[in-house]
Write an enzyme that holds these catalytic residues in place. Structure first.
Site, mmCIF file in Angstrom:
data_model
loop_
_atom_site.group_PDB
_atom_site.id
_atom_site.type_symbol
_atom_site.label_atom_id
_atom_site.label_comp_id
_atom_site.label_asym_id
_atom_site.label_seq_id
_atom_site.Cartn_x
_atom_site.Cartn_y
_atom_site.Cartn_z
ATOM 1 N N ASN A 1 0.909 -1.182 0.021
ATOM 2 C CA ASN A 1 0.052 -0.121 -0.098
ATOM 3 C C ASN A 1 0.830 1.357 0.174
ATOM 4 O OD1 ASN A 1 0.651 -0.842 2.766
ATOM 5 N ND2 ASN A 1 -1.052 0.275 3.462
ATOM 6 N N GLU B 1 0.387 5.118 0.530
ATOM 7 C CA GLU B 1 -0.451 6.261 1.178
ATOM 8 C C GLU B 1 -0.135 7.700 0.564
ATOM 9 O OE1 GLU B 1 -1.112 5.779 5.229
ATOM 10 O OE2 GLU B 1 -2.346 3.757 4.799
ATOM 11 N N CYS C 1 -3.950 0.608 -2.716
ATOM 12 C CA CYS C 1 -3.840 -0.873 -1.800
ATOM 13 C C CYS C 1 -2.734 -1.526 -2.524
ATOM 14 C CB CYS C 1 -5.239 -1.353 -1.899
ATOM 15 S SG CYS C 1 -6.633 -0.674 -1.033
ATOM 16 N N GLU D 1 -2.762 -4.941 -3.001
ATOM 17 C CA GLU D 1 -3.401 -5.776 -3.818
ATOM 18 C C GLU D 1 -3.190 -5.410 -5.277
ATOM 19 O OE1 GLU D 1 -4.689 -4.779 -1.281
ATOM 20 O OE2 GLU D 1 -6.180 -6.295 -0.335
ATOM 21 N N CYS E 1 -10.181 -4.661 0.418
ATOM 22 C CA CYS E 1 -11.228 -3.814 0.136
ATOM 23 C C CYS E 1 -12.098 -4.045 -1.174
ATOM 24 C CB CYS E 1 -10.735 -2.427 0.221
ATOM 25 S SG CYS E 1 -10.147 -1.819 -1.273
ATOM 26 N N CYS F 1 -10.460 -3.413 -4.360
ATOM 27 C CA CYS F 1 -9.490 -4.479 -4.718
ATOM 28 C C CYS F 1 -10.053 -5.735 -5.160
ATOM 29 C CB CYS F 1 -8.393 -4.872 -3.814
ATOM 30 S SG CYS F 1 -7.207 -3.527 -3.332
#
Ligand code: THU
Length: 132
Positions: A44, A46, A55, A57, A88, A91
């Site tokens: 991830n 940010e 993210c 994934e 999430c 994803c």
């Protein structure tokens, strides 16, 4: 294609060390195994503008697709702590684009323990190219 779960989970856990998560403190690592046997990782990433966060994934899947891979045998997602990863919704939708019923999804905690799912289990009745 034989899936070496331990190797893929190790790759996700190792990748997690590079997670860039200064705001949430919640590092995530992911590793995808292509149908041709290659592993691509992601973390991830940010951003101060929170909505720009990517993210792990999707970072892993997009890295593989960028190198021409669109068929996948497995994905491992690793988080810290005791509770296994939970991808999430965004994803899950991206997994739906590239994964099939055979694609194994390993969701693991900091010790590499967790559960195995399919994209159908994570996103039932999904919208996909089959709907168009
Ligand atoms: N995160 C992921 O990388 N994957 C998920 O499926 C869930 C959330 C990240 C995004 C953000 O950097 C942090 O975890 C907290 O939401």
């Amino acid at each position: 294609m034989r899936v070496d779960k331990e190797k893929l989970v190790s790759a996700a856990l190792a990748a997690r060390k590079n997670a860039y998560a200064p705001y949430s403190g919640y590092g995530v690592g992911a590793a995808v195994l292509t149908a041709s046997g290659e592993i691509f990782t992601g973390v991830n990433v940010e951003n101060a503008s929170f909505g720009m966060t990517i993210c792990a994934e999707r970072a892993a899947i997009i890295s593989a697709v960028s190198q021409g891979h669109v068929k996948f045998a497995a994905l491992a997602v690793a988080v810290g702590g005791d509770d296994p990863a939970a991808p999430c919704g965004a994803c899950r939708q991206v997994m739906e684009e590239f994964f099939d019923q055979e694609t194994k999804i390993f969701l693991v905690n900091s010790r590499g323990e967790g559960k195995e799912r399919t994209v159908e289990q994570l996103l039932p009745e999904a919208f996909s190219k089959a709907n168009m």
